[in-house]
Design an enzyme around this catalytic site. Sequence first.
Site, PDB file in Angstrom:
ATOM      1  NE  ARG A 206      -6.781  -5.928 -21.069  1.00  0.00           N
ATOM      2  CZ  ARG A 206      -6.884  -4.920 -21.928  1.00  0.00           C
ATOM      3  NH1 ARG A 206      -6.018  -3.918 -21.861  1.00  0.00           N
ATOM      4  NH2 ARG A 206      -7.817  -4.892 -22.839  1.00  0.00           N
TER       5      ARG A 206
ATOM      6  CG  ASP B  35      -8.241  -0.912 -23.514  1.00  0.00           C
ATOM      7  OD1 ASP B  35      -9.098  -1.247 -24.340  1.00  0.00           O
ATOM      8  OD2 ASP B  35      -7.564  -1.719 -22.869  1.00  0.00           O
TER       9      ASP B  35
ATOM     10  N   PRO C 171       0.818  -1.223   0.000  1.00  0.00           N
ATOM     11  CG  PRO C 171      -0.393  -1.309   2.001  1.00  0.00           C
ATOM     12  CD  PRO C 171       0.619  -2.043   1.184  1.00  0.00           C
TER      13      PRO C 171
ATOM     14  CD  GLU D  22      -1.744  -5.894  10.861  1.00  0.00           C
ATOM     15  OE1 GLU D  22      -1.995  -4.690  10.676  1.00  0.00           O
ATOM     16  OE2 GLU D  22      -2.519  -6.807  10.533  1.00  0.00           O
TER      17      GLU D  22
HETATM   18  C1  9D3 Z   1      -4.378  -2.492   8.631  1.00  0.00           C
HETATM   19  C2  9D3 Z   1      -2.905  -2.508   8.451  1.00  0.00           C
HETATM   20  N1  9D3 Z   1      -2.451  -1.288   7.797  1.00  0.00           N
HETATM   21  C3  9D3 Z   1      -2.102  -0.288   8.814  1.00  0.00           C
HETATM   22  C4  9D3 Z   1      -2.085   1.086   8.237  1.00  0.00           C
HETATM   23  C5  9D3 Z   1      -1.267  -1.557   6.992  1.00  0.00           C
HETATM   24  C6  9D3 Z   1      -1.475  -2.571   5.962  1.00  0.00           C
HETATM   25  C7  9D3 Z   1      -0.665  -3.683   5.903  1.00  0.00           C
HETATM   26  C8  9D3 Z   1      -0.852  -4.634   4.929  1.00  0.00           C
HETATM   27  C9  9D3 Z   1      -2.491  -2.442   5.026  1.00  0.00           C
HETATM   28  C10 9D3 Z   1      -2.680  -3.412   4.042  1.00  0.00           C
HETATM   29  C11 9D3 Z   1      -1.857  -4.501   4.017  1.00  0.00           C
HETATM   30  C12 9D3 Z   1      -2.039  -5.541   2.956  1.00  0.00           C
HETATM   31  N2  9D3 Z   1      -2.107  -4.926   1.651  1.00  0.00           N
HETATM   32  C13 9D3 Z   1      -1.240  -5.172   0.675  1.00  0.00           C
HETATM   33  O1  9D3 Z   1      -0.358  -5.989   0.871  1.00  0.00           O
HETATM   34  C14 9D3 Z   1      -1.332  -4.452  -0.579  1.00  0.00           C
HETATM   35  C15 9D3 Z   1      -2.216  -3.425  -1.007  1.00  0.00           C
HETATM   36  C16 9D3 Z   1      -3.335  -2.780  -0.381  1.00  0.00           C
HETATM   37  O2  9D3 Z   1      -3.737  -3.067   0.755  1.00  0.00           O
HETATM   38  N3  9D3 Z   1      -3.962  -1.798  -1.076  1.00  0.00           N
HETATM   39  C17 9D3 Z   1      -3.599  -1.424  -2.341  1.00  0.00           C
HETATM   40  N4  9D3 Z   1      -2.575  -1.997  -2.953  1.00  0.00           N
HETATM   41  C18 9D3 Z   1      -1.906  -2.984  -2.293  1.00  0.00           C
HETATM   42  S1  9D3 Z   1      -0.594  -3.787  -2.901  1.00  0.00           S
HETATM   43  C19 9D3 Z   1      -0.409  -4.729  -1.553  1.00  0.00           C
END
Ligand code: 9D3
Length: 257
Positions: free
Chosen positions: A156, A171, A91, A118
């Site tokens: 794709r 697209d 994220p 986490e």
């Molecule tokens: C609730 C935990 N969060 C605290 C702020 C951190 C967190 C850790 C791990 C939030 C999401 C994740 C798991 N997500 C991914 O591994 C992930 C992801 C996403 O959650 N949203 C958008 N793209 C991606 S790419 C990998």
Amino acid sequence: MRFDVLTLFPGMFTGPFSEGVVGRAMEKGLVEVRLHDFRKYARDRHGTVDDAPFGGGAGMVLKPEPLFEAVDVLKAEAGPEGVGPVIMLSPQGRVLAQALAEELARQPRMVLICGRYEGVDERVRERLATDEISVGDYVLSGGELAAMVLMDAVSRLVPGVVGSPKSTEGDTFSGGLLQHPQYTRPPEYRGWRAPEVLLSGNHGEIARWRRRESLRRTLLRRPDLLERAALSEEERRFVEELRREMGKPSVEGDGGH
Ligand code: 9D3
């Protein structure tokens, strides 16, 4: 195109990749997806891949060893050609967009690391991953679905995967605009008629209508996209006209153009 996916849940990938565009591309040998369960590289006989965070706090953190060792094996197998970019789905990464998918589609292969829990030990991010990519601003439970989104968007664009280059060029986002409305037979359904211009056979008029509808829809739903779109003089004038009709002054909320 070859993807090496490091995941604790390889089973998540079987459904999506047994069907559709990516499934067919894999059958045709244009796309290869290799799933690696990195629990195999855990140090202990219990297959431990996570541990409590140093400094305390809730949740668990993915340990570095299984991921580094899984990538080491891939690198040793790959030889001088290498494994390509090592992308951690996270994220905190750069948000995936069409331009990034196009960049990645030029690579012959890449490694995708799917996190769980986490978080992931920071040394993975700093010393193993070459890129960090997010699929958008919402919380997923792990990187697997994000990796599938990335592989779909990139696959794709591989020549031969989607019918003709025309069908990817047209697209949404490749042109930088949302797609125009589409209709098919019957010309009238429950009293709702398809736009007469589309039935007219006048290809010049049809192209103009479609471009204008794209502009109208983009202005309404995704005005942020218009700022980056390449528009002709006529198209800019049309957008200004629409803005006035909508009562949206062009000096407000459009970056000042
Ligand atoms: C609730 C935990 N969060 C605290 C702020 C951190 C967190 C850790 C791990 C939030 C999401 C994740 C798991 N997500 C991914 O591994 C992930 C992801 C996403 O959650 N949203 C958008 N793209 C991606 S790419 C990998």
